[in-house]
Write a protein that holds these residues in place. Structure first.
Motif, PDB file in Angstrom:
ATOM      1  N   LEU A 114       0.825  -1.219   0.000  1.00 38.87           N
ATOM      2  CA  LEU A 114       0.000   0.000   0.000  1.00 38.87           C
ATOM      3  C   LEU A 114       0.854   1.261   0.000  1.00 38.87           C
ATOM      4  O   LEU A 114       0.507   2.248  -0.653  1.00 38.87           O
ATOM      5  N   THR A 115       1.960   1.232   0.713  1.00 43.48           N
ATOM      6  CA  THR A 115       2.860   2.393   0.757  1.00 43.48           C
ATOM      7  C   THR A 115       3.382   2.721  -0.640  1.00 43.48           C
ATOM      8  O   THR A 115       3.430   3.894  -1.038  1.00 43.48           O
ATOM      9  N   GLU A 116       3.748   1.701  -1.393  1.00 42.81           N
ATOM     10  CA  GLU A 116       4.253   1.918  -2.753  1.00 42.81           C
ATOM     11  C   GLU A 116       3.165   2.423  -3.696  1.00 42.81           C
ATOM     12  O   GLU A 116       3.391   3.341  -4.478  1.00 42.81           O
ATOM     13  N   VAL A 117       1.983   1.823  -3.616  1.00 38.40           N
ATOM     14  CA  VAL A 117       0.873   2.252  -4.478  1.00 38.40           C
ATOM     15  C   VAL A 117       0.482   3.687  -4.139  1.00 38.40           C
ATOM     16  O   VAL A 117       0.271   4.513  -5.030  1.00 38.40           O
ATOM     17  N   GLU A 118       0.417   3.995  -2.848  1.00 36.09           N
ATOM     18  CA  GLU A 118       0.083   5.350  -2.393  1.00 36.09           C
ATOM     19  C   GLU A 118       1.064   6.382  -2.950  1.00 36.09           C
ATOM     20  O   GLU A 118       0.676   7.445  -3.432  1.00 36.09           O
ATOM     21  N   LYS A 119       2.344   6.053  -2.888  1.00 40.44           N
ATOM     22  CA  LYS A 119       3.389   6.958  -3.382  1.00 40.44           C
ATOM     23  C   LYS A 119       3.193   7.254  -4.867  1.00 40.44           C
ATOM     24  O   LYS A 119       3.277   8.413  -5.295  1.00 40.44           O
ATOM     25  N   LEU A 120       2.870   6.228  -5.649  1.00 40.50           N
ATOM     26  CA  LEU A 120       2.693   6.415  -7.091  1.00 40.50           C
ATOM     27  C   LEU A 120       1.423   7.179  -7.425  1.00 40.50           C
ATOM     28  O   LEU A 120       1.386   7.966  -8.365  1.00 40.50           O
ATOM     29  N   LYS A 121       0.375   6.970  -6.645  1.00 39.87           N
ATOM     30  CA  LYS A 121      -0.873   7.712  -6.859  1.00 39.87           C
ATOM     31  C   LYS A 121      -0.684   9.184  -6.478  1.00 39.87           C
ATOM     32  O   LYS A 121      -1.096  10.081  -7.224  1.00 39.87           O
ATOM     33  N   ALA A 122      -0.042   9.429  -5.341  1.00 39.57           N
ATOM     34  CA  ALA A 122       0.163  10.806  -4.869  1.00 39.57           C
ATOM     35  C   ALA A 122       1.052  11.602  -5.824  1.00 39.57           C
ATOM     36  O   ALA A 122       0.858  12.805  -5.999  1.00 39.57           O
ATOM     37  N   SER A 123       2.001  10.940  -6.464  1.00 41.64           N
ATOM     38  CA  SER A 123       2.915  11.634  -7.375  1.00 41.64           C
ATOM     39  C   SER A 123       2.346  11.777  -8.786  1.00 41.64           C
ATOM     40  O   SER A 123       2.963  12.417  -9.644  1.00 41.64           O
ATOM     41  N   GLY A 124       1.183  11.180  -9.048  1.00 42.45           N
ATOM     42  CA  GLY A 124       0.559  11.288 -10.358  1.00 42.45           C
ATOM     43  C   GLY A 124       0.978  10.211 -11.346  1.00 42.45           C
ATOM     44  O   GLY A 124       0.510  10.209 -12.488  1.00 42.45           O
ATOM     45  N   VAL A 125       1.856   9.298 -10.948  1.00 40.52           N
ATOM     46  CA  VAL A 125       2.239   8.201 -11.835  1.00 40.52           C
ATOM     47  C   VAL A 125       1.018   7.338 -12.137  1.00 40.52           C
ATOM     48  O   VAL A 125       0.789   6.937 -13.270  1.00 40.52           O
ATOM     49  N   ILE A 126       0.231   7.058 -11.114  1.00 42.40           N
ATOM     50  CA  ILE A 126      -1.032   6.335 -11.297  1.00 42.40           C
ATOM     51  C   ILE A 126      -2.141   7.378 -11.374  1.00 42.40           C
ATOM     52  O   ILE A 126      -2.324   8.167 -10.444  1.00 42.40           O
ATOM     53  N   GLU A 127      -2.873   7.365 -12.474  1.00 39.22           N
ATOM     54  CA  GLU A 127      -3.970   8.312 -12.645  1.00 39.22           C
ATOM     55  C   GLU A 127      -5.332   7.677 -12.392  1.00 39.22           C
ATOM     56  O   GLU A 127      -6.295   8.363 -12.076  1.00 39.22           O
ATOM     57  N   GLU A 128      -5.415   6.350 -12.525  1.00 39.66           N
ATOM     58  CA  GLU A 128      -6.684   5.641 -12.369  1.00 39.66           C
ATOM     59  C   GLU A 128      -7.135   5.652 -10.916  1.00 39.66           C
ATOM     60  O   GLU A 128      -6.348   5.820  -9.994  1.00 39.66           O
ATOM     61  N   ASP A 129      -8.438   5.430 -10.731  1.00 40.06           N
ATOM     62  CA  ASP A 129      -8.974   5.222  -9.391  1.00 40.06           C
ATOM     63  C   ASP A 129      -8.402   3.919  -8.856  1.00 40.06           C
ATOM     64  O   ASP A 129      -8.166   2.968  -9.617  1.00 40.06           O
ATOM     65  N   ILE A 130      -8.214   3.867  -7.537  1.00 42.21           N
ATOM     66  CA  ILE A 130      -7.680   2.674  -6.887  1.00 42.21           C
ATOM     67  C   ILE A 130      -8.656   2.234  -5.806  1.00 42.21           C
ATOM     68  O   ILE A 130      -9.006   3.011  -4.918  1.00 42.21           O
ATOM     69  N   VAL A 131      -9.088   0.978  -5.907  1.00 45.71           N
ATOM     70  CA  VAL A 131      -9.917   0.360  -4.880  1.00 45.71           C
ATOM     71  C   VAL A 131      -9.078  -0.740  -4.248  1.00 45.71           C
ATOM     72  O   VAL A 131      -8.460  -1.545  -4.954  1.00 45.71           O
ATOM     73  N   VAL A 132      -9.056  -0.754  -2.914  1.00 46.38           N
ATOM     74  CA  VAL A 132      -8.237  -1.716  -2.182  1.00 46.38           C
ATOM     75  C   VAL A 132      -9.111  -2.605  -1.315  1.00 46.38           C
ATOM     76  O   VAL A 132      -9.895  -2.113  -0.507  1.00 46.38           O
ATOM     77  N   GLN A 133      -8.984  -3.909  -1.499  1.00 46.85           N
ATOM     78  CA  GLN A 133      -9.559  -4.874  -0.567  1.00 46.85           C
ATOM     79  C   GLN A 133      -8.438  -5.112   0.433  1.00 46.85           C
ATOM     80  O   GLN A 133      -7.467  -5.774   0.139  1.00 46.85           O
ATOM     81  N   ASN A 134      -8.556  -4.480   1.620  1.00 48.09           N
ATOM     82  CA  ASN A 134      -7.429  -4.443   2.560  1.00 48.09           C
ATOM     83  C   ASN A 134      -7.509  -5.421   3.714  1.00 48.09           C
ATOM     84  O   ASN A 134      -6.564  -5.526   4.493  1.00 48.09           O
ATOM     85  N   GLY A 135      -8.604  -6.152   3.872  1.00 43.60           N
ATOM     86  CA  GLY A 135      -8.652  -7.164   4.926  1.00 43.60           C
ATOM     87  C   GLY A 135      -8.285  -6.608   6.284  1.00 43.60           C
ATOM     88  O   GLY A 135      -8.864  -5.625   6.748  1.00 43.60           O
ATOM     89  N   HIS A 136      -7.286  -7.209   6.910  1.00 43.98           N
ATOM     90  CA  HIS A 136      -6.856  -6.824   8.259  1.00 43.98           C
ATOM     91  C   HIS A 136      -5.760  -5.769   8.270  1.00 43.98           C
ATOM     92  O   HIS A 136      -5.167  -5.521   9.323  1.00 43.98           O
ATOM     93  N   THR A 137      -5.480  -5.154   7.136  1.00 48.03           N
ATOM     94  CA  THR A 137      -4.423  -4.146   7.083  1.00 48.03           C
ATOM     95  C   THR A 137      -5.015  -2.756   7.263  1.00 48.03           C
ATOM     96  O   THR A 137      -5.678  -2.236   6.368  1.00 48.03           O
ATOM     97  N   PRO A 138      -4.773  -2.141   8.440  1.00 47.63           N
ATOM     98  CA  PRO A 138      -5.259  -0.765   8.631  1.00 47.63           C
ATOM     99  C   PRO A 138      -4.377   0.206   7.846  1.00 47.63           C
ATOM    100  O   PRO A 138      -3.154   0.088   7.847  1.00 47.63           O
ATOM    101  N   TYR A 139      -5.011   1.126   7.162  1.00 46.57           N
ATOM    102  CA  TYR A 139      -4.244   2.089   6.366  1.00 46.57           C
ATOM    103  C   TYR A 139      -5.156   3.259   6.058  1.00 46.57           C
ATOM    104  O   TYR A 139      -6.338   3.069   5.769  1.00 46.57           O
ATOM    105  N   GLU A 140      -4.618   4.457   6.121  1.00 43.14           N
ATOM    106  CA  GLU A 140      -5.401   5.642   5.780  1.00 43.14           C
ATOM    107  C   GLU A 140      -4.797   6.308   4.562  1.00 43.14           C
ATOM    108  O   GLU A 140      -3.581   6.410   4.443  1.00 43.14           O
ATOM    109  N   SER A 141      -5.674   6.759   3.676  1.00 39.49           N
ATOM    110  CA  SER A 141      -5.204   7.367   2.437  1.00 39.49           C
ATOM    111  C   SER A 141      -6.272   8.299   1.893  1.00 39.49           C
ATOM    112  O   SER A 141      -7.461   7.993   1.974  1.00 39.49           O
TER     113      SER A 141
END
Length: 159
Positions: A17-44
């Protein structure tokens, strides 16, 4: 849409998630991102989280996605492949407290060698793998289920 799947294992998997977040925040990823995160707490502010979803919702999210980035769980990977999706698989690793052992490494190795998936690990940049996925056509997935059932049936018949 990019669908990120962490599965339902009780140990967290923040590294992906940290890597995906970094790429989305920097504009490398432009698409919407949906995460099935299970037991992983994360805020974004950049990703939508769905901890646990029904089979029907999972199926719809697979269908709606252009790219699947998933933990290397057999069910997640094979479901994506059966739907003809491009897959980037990431093994949960014991050294990071993401799993009890490193069995997912073997699944990633075998599926990548057969041309079904791409993979990401700490030796690569996720950005590079995502760009590689744009031109990647996965090999048609052939399940070994029928062959395995046949082997078991022959074994039972021979008893």
């Amino acid at each position: 849409m990019i669908f990120v799947i962490l599965g339902t294992h009780e140990l967290p998997f923040e590294r992906l998630l940290t890597e995906v977040e970094k790429l989305k925040a920097s504009g490398v990823i432009e698409e919407d991102i949906v995460v099935q995160n299970g037991h992983t707490p994360y805020e974004s502010e950049h990703m939508t989280f769905r901890p646990f979803v029904s089979y029907e919702d999972m199926d719809r999210m697979f269908d709606d996605s252009d790219l699947i980035i998933t933990h290397a769980g057999t069910g997640s990977v094979t479901t994506a492949l059966k739907k003809g999706k491009r897959v980037i698989a990431v093994a949960r690793l014991k050294e990071y407290g993401e799993h009890n052992d490193d069995h997912q490494l073997e699944l990633v190795r075998v599926f990548e060698e057969q041309g079904y998936i791409l993979s990401w690990d700490d030796t690569k940049e996720l950005e590079d793998v995502i760009h590689q996925s744009e031109d990647f056509t996965p090999a048609p997935f052939k399940s070994g289920k029928a062959q395995l059932i046949g082997l078991l049936q022959n074994y039972i018949d021979d008893l």
